[in-house]
Design an enzyme around this catalytic site. Structure first.
Site, short mmCIF file in Angstrom:
data_model
loop_
_atom_site.label_atom_id
_atom_site.label_comp_id
_atom_site.label_asym_id
_atom_site.label_seq_id
_atom_site.Cartn_x
_atom_site.Cartn_y
_atom_site.Cartn_z
N CYS A 148 0.85 -1.20 0.00
CA CYS A 148 0.00 0.00 0.00
C CYS A 148 0.88 1.24 0.00
O CYS A 148 0.98 1.94 -1.00
CB CYS A 148 -0.92 -0.02 1.22
N GLU A 159 3.98 1.22 2.23
CA GLU A 159 5.04 0.89 3.17
C GLU A 159 6.42 1.08 2.57
O GLU A 159 6.70 0.66 1.47
CB GLU A 159 4.88 -0.56 3.64
#
Length: 791
Positions: free
Chosen positions: A435, A437
């Site tokens: 996502c 990270e």
């Protein structure tokens, strides 16, 4: 009329990818089981894993889809989803549920069920990692997991969520074998007590190199065979070139752009079928990896822009052909999507600190715009050196309203990595995957361990540690709501409860990581992760240069507004008593309209550049960060935080009663670091100012969603506004921002008539998805997000 770049070949392959139903691919489970039965007990565990991988690679069904230029599927064709019984051995009920559920279903045949019942379950039911994890966890962990205090990523999937080394464009796997042989020769059996373990791991890596080389050879042979019978001379020549490409890669380093893409794709297939490393495996800086090939091929007359774009489009289709592995139970609730979270970074800076935007960067923008596929997720890294043209072209795609690309702050990413102890050279090579990270690409195992329900901890705090949903005593007994005589007392109790549950989470995660290190090495992924060969250690056992374990905080908007509501209304303004508030929460605000109106409409909220509210957000964030970050994991690395939900904010809301900010029972909590739905009343700039008060640079990534009406961002003025808002947020060290450009009326129509809007794509969290594939609760949450306008 054909759109430029999407010729009939691409249109046909794209249609095949979209129209084929996701289905279970049982062959992997069958072949892995055969290999375990043959080798288990005769070799070390790393060698067993490698031999199982090799057995699968050498015996799996392979295909070349009609017209495609990049070859390789996880299964027998598009939308085949392998199962991983060594991780999670699905019951027959699980498989029936996968087949029959309305959303995120996978077709299961009678033959699949027969193989599962007769071959897979009898062998793996007691051996799977999921079984080992659940047997190893104590009562406290299990009760917290079952109650929605936190989730566990590795309960049905392996550690992964990574980007391999860029060295795959400079070395073939025969070269890797030589490196491995050298490492074995240099082992010190006189003084190194781990020498035997290292030799076994290195042997396993060498076997995996043989396996992936065999995969290339198999595809070369298949391409030659199909070419023999091909009547179309153009296609015949393409097949012959595919065969030649597969004779070069992955055994040798790629020599050109086409082979560079094929090399990556073979590696991707290898990593994602060796184990299930969701969330997931990504190419990293694809534009920078391919640009030198692109320039050389164009100069040598063997490539032009149209052909280069077509090859990228083939790669996009390959990504979209691979649904995420099937999930059940809580793991499905935390990430209910087919998306496998491949995230391609484009732009940013080069390793020597210069502007990273190049010719392939613009090709990738064109590709994502033309293809409009869920996978891969495409992001653009925006640095202070990024050309305005590139930023505006990315904005122009984003405002079309299907959620891509997302925008990331290069300077923030680099600083986050530096703060976490990476070198400048490694930080500049890093970026975001999954996502949002952050990781040091090629050098780091950065593992998501699970989501943490920040708002539910307050619910427990107000009830003396007791969970009203499960009727269990989960937390510490620190008093009931009416016992706290000041906001400070309440907040201290909340902090104690947070630490208590974080301790339970980390204790369990350390055990789980130890289980993976011992029983589930990934020698193929280890080959392409820097330092694993030199150390003779597996990716899952600390072999990477850096080893980070993330815990994802969820619901910062909800917990902030709930604590602000109590602070403001009970202790500061005395608008109502704690007893009155608890009565309202217990009744889900039924018959408590006055309290509901005060907490919803008359109380400061996060997301409005209001220091009263935002200071509470900062205090929550700082404490959560302090209680997690820099704690040691079992791989010689550290724990860290990021702030994202995937779809877990819906699940976490399901297991909660009403909240003090006016959120009703069982409704979703806030997503990412976005404000609570409808709480942000003063436009996007105020949201950015509130969000930027969080110290993003202490995290490994934060996720901010914004929703605009289409007419707000239309024309050149709208484009400039989008570019300006991104640059403004990034100047305040914001990590990430993404946009839904759509009106709620359209979403409501799509909810009522899904077949008429089957192609509608929206941004959910760190990924996009078809609106029709979302649960009603998640659809409602997206509909209810504030529609921003520029002030």
């Amino acid at each position: 009329m054909e759109k430029r770049g999407m010729n009939k070949r691409i249109q046909k392959l794209r249609e095949q990818s979209l129209e084929t139903a996701a289905h279970i691919y049982i062959e992997r489970a069958k072949l892995i089981t055969e290999a375990y039965k043959k080798y288990e007990g005769t070799v070390s565990i790393p060698e067993l894993r490698a031999l199982a991988f090799k057995h699968f690679i050498e015996n799996k069904s392979i295909c070349i889809n009609e017209g495609e230029l990049i070859v390789g599927e996880k299964g027998k064709g598009p939308q085949s989803a392998p199962t991983f019984p060594e991780l999670c051995c699905h019951t027959l009920d699980d498989m029936h549920i996968m087949n029959n559920r309305d959303l995120i279903s996978f077709k299961v045949t009678k033959e699949d069920l027969k193989i599962q019942e007769e071959e897979i379950i009898p062998y793996w039911e007691k051996r799977s990692i999921r079984n080992k994890i659940l047997n190893a966890m104590d009562k406290e962990w299990k009760e917290c997991y079952e109650s929605g205090i936190f989730t566990e990523f590795m309960e049905q999937r392996g550690p992964g969520h990574t980007v391999g080394s860029e060295q795959i464009y400079k070395y073939g796997f025969l070269d890797y074998k030589k490196k491995i042989e050298k490492a074995i020769d240099e082992l010190d059996f006189l003084s190194d007590r781990e020498a035997l373990d290292k030799k076994q791991e290195l042997n396993a890596m060498s076997i995996c190199c043989d396996a992936i080389i065999a995969l290339g050879k198999r595809y070369a042979e298949l391409a030659y065979k199909i070419a023999e019978d091909e009547k179309n001379p153009v296609r015949k020549e393409e097949l012959l070139q595919i065969a030649k490409n597969c004779e070069v890669v992955p055994a040798h380093k790629p020599k050109n752009y086409w082979q560079g893409i094929q090399m990556y794709w073979f590696v991707h297939i290898g990593v994602t079928t060796e184990l299930n490393p969701w969330d997931a495996f990504s190419p990293g800086r694809l534009d920078q990896h391919l640009n030198e090939f692109y320039i050389n091929d164009c100069e040598n007359g063997i490539l032009d822009e149209d052909k280069a774009l077509e090859l990228l489009q083939n790669l996009w289709i390959k990504f979209n052909n691979q649904p995420s592995p099937p999930k059940v139970g809580i793991t499905l609730k935390e990430s209910s999507t087919y998306t496998d979270f491949v995230n391609i970074n484009t732009g940013g800076i080069t390793p020597d600190g210069h502007d990273g935007v190049n010719d392939v960067s613009y090709l990738i923008l064109k590709c994502m715009d033309e293809m409009k596929l869920l996978q891969p997720s495409s992001n653009v890294q925006i640095s202070k050196k990024t050309p305005l043209r590139f930023l505006k072209e990315a904005c122009a795609i984003s405002r079309k309203g299907w959620g891509q690309p997302a925008f990331y702050n290069t300077e923030a990413i680099v600083q986050e990595l530096l703060n976490a102890g990476k070198t400048l050279a490694d930080a500049r090579r890093g970026g975001a995957s999954g996502c949002v990270e952050t990781g040091a690409f090629g050098n780091e195992a950065y593992i998501l361990t699970g989501y943490f329900n920040l708002p539910k901890i307050l619910e427990l705090t107000l009830n003396n540690g007791y969970d009203r949903i499960t009727n269990k005593q989960l937390g510490l007994k620190l008093g009931y709501a009416e016992d706290f005589k000041s906001y400070e007392e309440l907040f201290e109790a909340y902090k104690k409860q947070v630490k208590y549950f974080i301790d339970i989470k980390i204790k369990g995660s350390n055990v789980i990581e130890a289980i993976y290190a011992k029983y589930m090495p990934v020698p193929f992924l280890s080959v392409i992760t820097n330092d694993c060969i030199v150390k003779g250690k597996d990716y899952n056992a600390g072999g990477a240069r850096y080893n980070t374990s993330y815990i994802q905080g969820v619901g910062i908007g909800t917990i902030t507004d709930s604590l602000v509501s109590i602070k403001y209304n009970v202790y500061d303004k005395k608008n109502f008593t704690m007893k009155e508030l608890m009565s309202a929460l217990d009744s889900n605000f039924q018959g408590n309209g006055r309290v509901l109106n005060l907490v919803r409409n008359k109380t400061p909220k996060y997301g409005n550049d209001n220091d009263y509210a935002d200071d509470v957000m900062k205090e929550i964030f700082e404490y959560y960060n302090s209680v997690v970050t820099d704690r040691p994991n079992i791989k010689g690395g550290r724990y860290a935080i990021n702030m994202l939900p995937t779809t877990c904010h819906v699940y976490f809301g399901e297991v909660m009663m009403a909240s003090a900010n006016g959120r009703l029972a069982h409704k979703p909590v806030s997503e990412g670091i976005s404000p609570e739905k409808g709480a942000d009343m003063y436009g996007p700039t105020a949201v950015l100012k509130s969000a930027a008060k969080m110290d993003h640079l202490k995290t490994g990534g934060t996720l901010l969603n914004q929703k605009f009406l289409p007419n707000v961002v239309k024309g050149e003025e709208g484009l400039n506004h989008m570019a300006d808002i991104i640059k403004t947020y990034f100047s305040m060290d914001g990590h990430h921002i993404q946009f839904n450009v759509i009106d709620s009326e359209t979403l409501i129509k799509a909810q009522e008539n899904p077949e008429e809007y089957k192609d509608l794509i929206v941004r959910v969290a760190g990924y996009s998805d078809h609106f029709r594939n979302l649960s009603k609760a998640l659809q409602d949450e997206i509909i209810d997000r504030t529609e921003q306008i520029f002030n």
